[in-house]
Design a protein around this motif. Sequence first.
Motif: not given
Length: 504
Positions: A337-347
């Motif tokens: 799920x961290x990959x989706x955070x990284x891919x969408x700059x959700x952080x």
Amino acid sequence: MFAGLWARGFALECRSATALAHLSRHGSSRLLHQTLPKPTSLPSLARNRVPAWSTLSAFRKNGLWSPSRHLALRAGGSAPRRAFDPRFFSSNAAEIPASELPVLSPPAVGGWLVASAVLVFAVIVVGGVTRLTESGLSITEWRPIAGVLPPLTRAEWEEEFNKYKATPEFKLLNHSISLSEFKDIFYMEWGHRVLGRLIGVGFVVPLAYFALRKRLTATLPRHLFGMALLIGAQGALGWYMVKSGLEDSLMETPGAVPRVSQYRLAAHLGTAFVLYAGMFYTGLATIADWRYANKGWWSGLKENGSQWKEILANPHIKKFARNVKGLTALVFLTALSGAFVAGLDAGLLYNEFPLMGGRLAPPADELFDPAYAKNVDRSDLWWRNILENPTTVQFNHRCLAITTYVATTALYLSARNPVLRAALPPLTRRMATGAFAMANVQVALGICTLLYLVPISLAAMHQAGSVMLLTTMMHLLLSLRRPGAAAQAWRQAFRNAQKAATRR
């Protein structure tokens, strides 16, 4: 001539585990000479399928080894080995005659697999830094062979720079960078790709060597060749991911940001996690099997390693093992799920913890924004928000991370329960503590990464921490693994031989 016959004697195969069990009944050492060769080093040890020099040394001290008899026996002739022994292949593992011991991989195989896992760990970290520095789209072509060398002349650098200028990332974000700045992001992506190629060569070449030398336990070839294919597929998947950030359609989409697809990024990172876990677990399992066959050690037990069947049959241990497997799957899912955070700059959203905008969860209309639905009937509202809405993606990652931490804590506390603690092997207790400690480190890194607006150093450490947490869980799983069939066969054969030697 004598030296030649002696050298040939080293290659004598192990002919009968049954003969070892009936040593005392025969009343002579001739049978032992037919079953065990005299090793001179670890390589010859593995080639002749002998678990350890130390055990054979005991036979020699007890007068059960005679070089002259061994030489005479070998000089008398034996059937030559075929280039590819059918017993080498896992599909034929069940066809091994009862009178022969199976191949047992030497520690060198385990060391090679662990070293390969370390390289995969490195490429995961470098890949994370490549993404964080926005360097991943700097190389616009995939050249598996020619791409090993970077541009060497001014003209070659200008050519690569001109290719980059045609990308959406340059036109929308980096239109003002110089050639010198382009070289910085180019070398980052180039290093990531070269490291991936190094992993391929460093895995395939030793695999071919160990396979041709017949030093792989029967169950290993299928798994290792599968890993080799997965390494090749990983390279193609990486390029497929990069292509998603080079498409010209991004220029036509209002508000679009030139970045790779979060789906392809998650697939690329998830495959790397699977490769790492497979190499690491298999490598340690190979070393553990060798130690069990050689010394009888199992999961930190040096004197009572033979009791592993009773330990694993304990109902409390079985329940604990199921919990470990479930937690390992949860750790993997959280990391993915961290990959989706990284891919969408959700952080970069809601940089606070534990609240999000002053509340435990964002408003429902923000978590499930209708704007993300593409079907007329909005049937895709839920899953598209879960995978494409940055707010929802960050919220889900938080929930998974908190759940993982609570579950790791609960597992650690259960391992400290007096009843279960007395039954658990020493290595299992240590790894349960290590998993809890690593979970604390990972939570701290995640919170700091969020509060400080995703700095490169902290974000890279957070991604590395996810791999380390997965590592401790894999080691915890390994501590509850039964020895392999080949290791059990070797251990039983040597145990019978030692019993026969004491009765003489």
